[in-house]
Each structure stands twice: as structure tokens, then as C-alpha cells.
Motif scaffolding. Structure first.
Motif, short mmCIF file in Angstrom:
data_model
loop_
_atom_site.label_atom_id
_atom_site.label_comp_id
_atom_site.label_asym_id
_atom_site.label_seq_id
_atom_site.Cartn_x
_atom_site.Cartn_y
_atom_site.Cartn_z
N ASP A 245 0.84 -1.19 0.00
CA ASP A 245 0.00 0.00 0.00
C ASP A 245 0.88 1.25 0.00
O ASP A 245 1.66 1.46 0.94
CB ASP A 245 -0.92 0.02 1.22
N ARG A 246 0.77 2.04 -1.06
CA ARG A 246 1.60 3.24 -1.19
C ARG A 246 0.75 4.50 -1.06
O ARG A 246 -0.36 4.58 -1.58
CB ARG A 246 2.29 3.26 -2.56
N ASN A 247 1.31 5.49 -0.37
CA ASN A 247 0.73 6.82 -0.32
C ASN A 247 1.22 7.59 -1.54
O ASN A 247 2.37 8.03 -1.59
CB ASN A 247 1.13 7.55 0.97
N THR A 263 -2.85 12.17 1.02
CA THR A 263 -2.39 11.37 -0.11
C THR A 263 -3.47 10.38 -0.52
O THR A 263 -4.41 10.12 0.23
CB THR A 263 -1.12 10.59 0.24
N GLN A 264 -3.33 9.81 -1.72
CA GLN A 264 -4.17 8.70 -2.16
C GLN A 264 -3.43 7.39 -1.88
O GLN A 264 -2.24 7.27 -2.17
CB GLN A 264 -4.46 8.82 -3.66
N ILE A 265 -4.13 6.42 -1.31
CA ILE A 265 -3.52 5.13 -1.03
C ILE A 265 -3.80 4.19 -2.21
O ILE A 265 -4.96 3.93 -2.54
CB ILE A 265 -4.07 4.51 0.27
N ILE A 266 -2.75 3.70 -2.83
CA ILE A 266 -2.88 2.78 -3.95
C ILE A 266 -2.25 1.45 -3.56
O ILE A 266 -1.08 1.39 -3.18
CB ILE A 266 -2.19 3.33 -5.22
N ILE A 299 -15.44 -3.52 4.20
CA ILE A 299 -15.81 -2.18 4.64
C ILE A 299 -15.51 -1.10 3.60
O ILE A 299 -15.92 0.04 3.77
CB ILE A 299 -15.09 -1.81 5.96
N LYS A 300 -14.80 -1.45 2.54
CA LYS A 300 -14.44 -0.43 1.54
C LYS A 300 -14.63 -1.01 0.15
O LYS A 300 -14.20 -2.12 -0.14
CB LYS A 300 -12.99 0.03 1.74
N ASN A 316 -7.22 1.67 -6.00
CA ASN A 316 -7.28 2.94 -5.28
C ASN A 316 -8.15 2.76 -4.04
O ASN A 316 -9.36 2.54 -4.13
CB ASN A 316 -7.86 4.03 -6.19
N LEU A 317 -7.52 2.87 -2.87
CA LEU A 317 -8.23 2.68 -1.60
C LEU A 317 -8.73 3.99 -1.00
O LEU A 317 -9.24 4.00 0.12
CB LEU A 317 -7.31 1.98 -0.60
N GLY A 318 -8.59 5.08 -1.75
CA GLY A 318 -9.09 6.36 -1.25
C GLY A 318 -8.02 7.18 -0.54
O GLY A 318 -6.82 6.90 -0.65
N GLU A 319 -8.45 8.16 0.23
CA GLU A 319 -7.52 9.07 0.89
C GLU A 319 -6.92 8.46 2.15
O GLU A 319 -7.58 7.69 2.86
CB GLU A 319 -8.22 10.38 1.24
#
Length: 413
Positions: A245-247, A263-266, A299-300, A316-319
Motif C-alpha cells: 500500500d503506497r501513499n 495522499t491517495q492510497i494505492i 468495509i471499503k 485505489n483505496l481512497g484518501e
């Protein structure tokens, strides 16, 4: 053009093959159902229109009305009553057992008991002249999607959910393509089908194989008892060995963000067999699970793009909740003598958590390159994968990192 090609391959092979079973193709926007008949008449199942018929001298459609008791009504008698629409020109009279419907044979509104509701709409009968294993192609509403699940321990489930008109026992194919041809396209593409036939039933399998070879992902679910309008099937379960998981901080030459931004977590996953995956991943939704009291819950909801085997899957896991950044543009100078532009940035990244986080700085623009870079702060494992046209820097952040970066770009080649 590809849509027409896929559809044409289907109808050509079907018109040349004697089917001993029923076949259904569900595209992203339509359901096609194929069956064979040697009878001189065939009743079209509810929810389908006739697409084309081959293997007959001629054919025609006939509306068949069922017999049931009703009486002619006046709409004025129902102006003070509540009605609910249940079909086209068919209404339920609220609080009664009556159904109000328009009778096209009499050109009048009529009333009947609600027990006759299923008899109001006429059925469609196909009359076939001299059928010789006639292939009947029907079209109905249908769609399908892939729904994935990923748990924190790496468990990765691939499910397909299809929605269509139930057709019972049949061979089911899911085609990752929108057919969306107009009625005219259907007619023009099928009206010239001749009665030329071959008797080798195995040739039908070439349809799915050909679709895959033409770069269209097609899934063969085999024999399915399609009885419900909506069905969900588990296709596979894999155990992913590692993911990251990267910011991610995406920026450009015009970026100037004075206030801290999340940041966006990818999530990065190698779609390879050595990583426990290595399967075709057509686009679809993915539920991300997290553990609460030793139980895993989705949950996501995120999304997966088409990802072939060997490619890198990105979700893309969101912010981010813990990592924020700001970008200050210190200078932006055009050097005409060197035919270039020099942009100076100060990028500050903060980690508010107690855990080490991965940060990825990313920019993709033609002709850019890093002229100079200086990094200070609490970080580890910095990797600079940048090259001309791409800035790609990855590092682990402990608390705060400041990056002074001078970027050069050629104005004109």
C-alpha cells in the motif's frame, strides 16, 4: 468495429452449427439466447425478442391472446381511486382485487381480476415453414460484472454476478464487451444468413475461443441451471503472497499546494503466479476486508481496471488518514537560451501514525527530468526510478520528509 466483429463471429458459427443444447451469451448490456427447433411453431419465452432464425424456408411472428374474463371499463370511474403501474398499460387498483388494462384488440380499457394478471399480455409465437434444425436466436435484457474480495491476509476471491432472463439449463458464456447494436444493425448483420450448415457440434466451441483470440475476454461457465434473474458464482480463490500500500502523490509542473493535503492510497499487487495470483482480471468492483474482533468484514468498495496476467494490479483505496503533503513552487523560470523551463519545488510529507508508511512521488510528462534533488528528514529505502518523461520516487517515511526538487523540461523538441 470490434463489437461488430465479435457479434458477427457468434452469429456465423451459430448459423453453421447444429446445436443439441441451449446456449446463452451475456454481454455487458444484452443477453443472447440460442436454441434449436424442428417444430413448425415455437413460443418465445417472456422477456425475449426474436433476433434471427436460420434453417427454415420462412418464418413469421404471431401474437397469441389467452382467454380470460374481463369487462369494458370507463376511465372516469377510476379518477378518484389510487392506481399502481405494474406493466405497460396495466394498473393495479389499490385496495381491490381489480386490474385495469388497455385491450388493443378492442381499443378500450378493461378490468379483470388480479388472478388473470399474467394472461393480459399476449405471448409471441413463431411460425416456421419447413424447419431443418432451425437455430432460433433471441435477445433479452442482461448484464454481468465481476465482483472481487480481498482480505488483509491476502485471500483474493473472484466472483461473477450476472443478471438476465432465466432460461433454465444451458451453456453460459459471459462476454466482456458491450454489444449495443441498434435494431437496424441487428437486421443488416443477420438477414443474409443462409441455410449453409455443418453437422460437427464441436465447432461451436470455436466461438468462445475466437472471442478470446480477438482480444475480448470471454468466460465459459459451462452448463448452468439459470433459474433466477440474479445469480452470483464464485470463480476462484487465490492466496496473494505480498502486496504493498503506497501513499501516492501525483503532481505536475503546475502544482502549487500550500496547505496540507491527504495522499491517495494505492494498493500494488503483482498479478503473477509466483505471487499467488496470475489470473485474468477483467474490470469490476472489489470489496476490501478489514478485521474486527478477529472477524473479516468488507468495509471499503474500490474498482479494478482490466489487468492481464503479468501486469501490476493497482487498487485505489481512497484518501489516507495518516499521511499528508504540501507542494510549494519556489520558482518557475523559462530559459530561452537553453530552450527549456526550470521549475523548483519544495515537497513536504508528514506521517502522523506510529507505523512506517510507503510514499510514492509520481509525475508523467513528456521531456521532464530531474535536474537536482535533495532529501532530508526521517526516511528509509529511497528508490529513484525516474527517467526522462517520468518521475517515480518511492521511500519509507517515519515522520517528516522534505524534498527539494528542480525539474527541467524542454519546451520544444
Amino acid at each position: 468495429m470490434k463489437k461488430m466483429y465479435v457479434f458477427f463471429m457468434l452469429i456465423v458459427f451459430l448459423s453453421m452449427t447444429v446445436l443439441s443444447e441451449n446456449y446463452t451469451f451475456i454481454f455487458k448490456d444484452v443477453q443472447l439466447f440460442y436454441t434449436v427447433s424442428n417444430e413448425t411453431s415455437f413460443f418465445v419465452p417472456e422477456g425475449f425478442d426474436v433476433l434471427w432464425i436460420s434453417g427454415v424456408d420462412s418464418w413469421e411472428l404471431k401474437k397469441v391472446y389467452q382467454h380470460f374474463p374481463f369487462k369494458i371499463a370507463s376511465l372516469e370511474d377510476y379518477t378518484q381511486k389510487s392506481i399502481e403501474a405494474i406493466d405497460e398499460d396495466v394498473y393495479k387498483i389499490v385496495g381491490t382485487n381489480e386490474i385495469l388494462f388497455y385491450n388493443p384488440q378492442l381499443n378500450h380499457w378493461c378490468v379483470t381480476d388480479e388472478k388473470n394478471k399474467d394472461k393480459i399480455q399476449p405471448t409471441t409465437q413463431i411460425l416456421l415453414k419447413n424447419p431443418k434444425s432451425a437455430v432460433i436466436a433471441l435477445r433479452g435484457e442482461g448484464s454481468w460484472e465481476v465482483i472481487y474480495e480481498m482480505k488483509s491476509d491476502g485471500t483474493f476471491n473472484k466472483n461473477v454476478q450476472f443478471n438476465g432472463v432465466p432460461v433454465g439449463q444451458n451453456n453460459l458464456y459471459l462476454v466482456n464487451e458491450y454489444l449495443n447494436l441498434s435494431s437496424r444493425d441487428y437486421i443488416e448483420s443477420t438477414k443474409l444468413l443462409s441455410s449453409t450448415r455443418i453437422v460437427n457440434e464441436d465447432d461451436f466451441g470455436m466461438v468462445a475461443q475466437e472471442a478470446i483470440l480477438s482480444q475480448t475476454y470471454t468466460m465459459n461457465l459451462g452448463k448452468i441451471n439459470f433459474q433466477n434473474t440474479l445469480m452470483n458464482v464464485r470463480i476462484s480463490q487465490n492466496d496473494i503472497l505480498s502486496y504493498e500500500d503506497r501513499n501516492v502523490i501525483n503532481f505536475s509542473l503546475y502544482s502549487n499546494i500550500p496547505n496540507y493535503t491527504k495522499t491517495q492510497i494505492i494498493r500494488h499487487i503483482e498479478n503473477a503466479k509466483y505471487n499467488g495470483l496470475g489470473i485474468e482480471l477483467p474490470s469490476g468492483e472489489v470489496w476490501i476486508h478489514e478485521e474486527f474482533d478477529n472477524e473479516s468484514f468488507p468495509i471499503k468498495l474500490a474498482y479494478i481496471e482490466d489487468t492481464p496476467v503479468g501486469d501490476s494490479l493497482k487498487i485505489n483505496l481512497g484518501e489516507s488518514w495518516n499521511v499528508q503533503y504540501k507542494i510549494e513552487k519556489l520558482s518557475d523560470v523559462e530559459v530561452k537560451s537553453a530552450n527549456s523551463r526550470i521549475v523548483d519545488f519544495l515537497i513536504t510529507v508528514k506521517n502522523f501514525s506510529d507505523d512506517r508508511q510507503i510514499v510514492n512521488l509520481s509525475m508523467f510528462e513528456p521531456n521532464i527530468e530531474i535536474e537536482e534533488m535533495h532529501v532530508e528528514g526521517n526516511y528509509q529505502n529511497l528508490k529513484n526510478n525516474s527517467e526522462k518523461g517520468k518521475i517515480d520516487i518511492v521511500f519509507d517515511i517515519i515522520d517528516e520528509v522534505k524534498i527539494r526538487m528542480t525539474i527541467k523540461t524542454v519546451l520544444k523538441e
